[in-house]
Scaffold this active site. Structure first.
Site, PDB file in Angstrom:
ATOM      1  N   CYS A 164      -1.720   9.244   2.802  1.00  0.00           N
ATOM      2  CA  CYS A 164      -1.320   8.690   1.500  1.00  0.00           C
ATOM      3  C   CYS A 164      -2.354   8.943   0.416  1.00  0.00           C
ATOM      4  CB  CYS A 164      -1.030   7.196   1.625  1.00  0.00           C
ATOM      5  SG  CYS A 164      -2.411   6.221   2.253  1.00  0.00           S
ATOM      6  N   GLU A 183       0.870  -1.176   0.000  1.00  0.00           N
ATOM      7  CA  GLU A 183       0.000   0.000   0.000  1.00  0.00           C
ATOM      8  C   GLU A 183       0.905   1.224   0.000  1.00  0.00           C
ATOM      9  OE1 GLU A 183      -2.921  -0.488  -0.621  1.00  0.00           O
ATOM     10  OE2 GLU A 183      -3.227  -2.560  -0.019  1.00  0.00           O
TER      11      GLU A 183
END
Length: 475
Positions: A251, A217
């Site tokens: 993110c 991720e």
């Protein structure tokens, strides 16, 4: 990390003990529910401790953001797993070809063994407990490596996991880069890493030595596209909220905005208004999170100044004294226009409250800009035209999409979360997370009435007749 070092030996010993537990006892439904109950208590019974730990890690971490963006989504994931676990564990019937009737086929989810989870500093609760929920619901044991930049959160998680789950189920590892390197090199049954693309490459390389499957991720430049004529006041509130949550250290935060040239002035005015309304002050505002440390604070200032020195228009949306902001390790929302393409703010994931604004004249020009970049972890589109929305979705590839808002696709627990290309591989959350940490065991059950003896050797005329039927008559 050299083989035989004390750190590496200790980590390998911990993994070996968990692997022995995994082999000795495969957890049933009741055991997994007990584990998930432990996770739920870690969240619900220790909220004040989590708030204090995150505040200590950041220097100033909004208590509201800790509850809203960490504790709440972590708890939602646990609740979903507890509700759906029995169905997820149930074998799934699969079809059988006519030629193998009345045999039966199914896939049966099995635990992989021991999962490794490398947790970043920006959301240490959510990004630890989210993957851990998936791993435990699938029946695995787990080891977690917490970030050295969030030591208070890491220490608290270690204490709570030992208390509510026990070292025979979960072990939490804290330490610096040497510990992280040794951790990534362990022969896990699955390894999930959340962090930067640069470090993700190193983690994948370390895992490859053990043929350990990985879920990565990562991050990247998440674009936000404003359709021509969209209501800028409506969009600005969402942009500010998504960009300034955790001071942009997210993110999936919008990394840059694409706006039609005719809407540029309206957007800037709306952003100014929305930012000042959301955060009328910054330095002494407990609801505005600080940058994690001085190094990251200086990096963001350097990137801002580089853009300005190279001709970009830079607008800092704050009237507060620079010294007061610096002392608090905080940065205001900063709009950057006309930055050269090779500036750091245009090339790198920003991870802070700097927001480049890019104008376009035709929608195709905006789409070309997005497609020229590596595939992002998130794409944001503000538009009410269904045909145009479909055009954008068809033309782009991203880890996830929110339309007419920011960030919210990530906290929909029944949607998978993950990246694509440079922004990652694989996904978790909900049922997809359960599957990521499971082996789907194919099982075929033969019937006593099976006719497969007809195609066993010795091969004679009967087999030839059957093959003509099975393959179609050969002319």
């Amino acid at each position: 990390m050299k083989a035989g070092s004390p750190i590496a030996d200790s980590l390998r010993a911990s993994l070996a003990e968990l692997q022995q537990q995994a082999v000795r006892a495969r957890p049933d439904y009741a055991t997994r529910q007990r584990w998930l109950d432990g996770l739920q208590r870690i969240v619900t019974e220790h909220q004040a401790e989590w708030i204090a730990a995150l505040n200590a890690d950041f220097g100033c971490r909004s208590a509201v953001e800790t509850r809203l963006a960490e504790l709440f989504p972590a708890l939602e994931g646990i609740r979903l797993a507890r509700r759906r676990l029995k169905g997820w564990m149930r074998p799934q019937r699969r079809g059988v070809s006519l030629w193998f009737w009345p045999g039966r086929a199914a896939v049966q989810p099995q635990p992989l063994g021991v999962a490794g989870i490398i947790v970043p500093w920006n959301y240490p609760i959510f990004l630890a407990l989210g993957p851990l929920t998936s791993a435990l619901s699938a029946g695995n044991r787990a080891m977690l490596k917490m970030s050295e930049l969030s030591p208070h959160s890491g220490a608290l998680l270690a204490r709570l996991c030992e208390r509510y789950l026990g070292p025979e189920v979960v072990r939490v590892v804290n330490g610096g880069l040497d510990v992280a390197a040794a951790f990534a090199s362990l022969p896990f049954d699955h390894l999930l890493f959340t962090g930067s693309t640069r470090v993700g490459r190193m983690v994948m390389q370390a895992a490859a030595a053990n043929l350990t499957p990985v879920t990565l991720e990562l991050g990247g430049k998440c674009p936000l596209l404003l359709a021509p004529g969209f209501d800028m006041a409506r969009a600005a509130g969402s942009i500010v909220a998504g960009k300034l949550l955790n001071a942009g250290q997210t993110c999936v935060a919008p990394d840059y905005v694409l706006v039609h040239a005719d809407d540029r002035d309206a957007l800037l005015a709306a952003l100014r208004s929305a930012a000042r309304r959301a955060y009328p002050r910054l330095a002494d505002n407990p609801h505005y999170t600080a940058i994690i440390n001085r190094q990251h604070h200086q990096r963001l200032l350097a990137w801002r100044d580089e853009a300005h020195q190279r001709g970009a228009r830079v607008e800092v949306l704050s009237d507060e004294d620079d010294a007061s902001l610096a002392a608090a390790c905080k940065l205001p929302l900063t709009l950057i226009e006309q930055a050269p393409a090779d500036c750091a703010v245009m090339r790198e994931e920003i991870f802070g409250p700097l927001l480049p604004i890019v104008t376009y004249r035709q929608l195709g020009e905006a789409l070309a800009h997005i497609l020229h970049q590596p595939r992002p972890l998130a794409l944001y589109l503000f538009d009410d035209d269904r045909a145009r929305i479909d055009r954008v979705l068809d033309a782009t590839v991203a880890g996830g999409v929110s339309i007419n808002d920011t960030l919210l696709h990530v906290v929909q627990e029944q949607l998978p979360f993950g990246g694509v290309g440079h922004s990652g591989m694989g996904h978790y959350h909900g049922h997809e997370g359960f599957l990521t940490f499971s082996k789907l065991l194919p099982v075929f059950r033969q019937s006593r009435l099976a006719g497969t003896a007809l195609i066993r050797p010795p091969y004679g005329q009967r087999v030839q007749v059957l093959l003509r039927l099975m393959l179609g008559r050969i002319k």
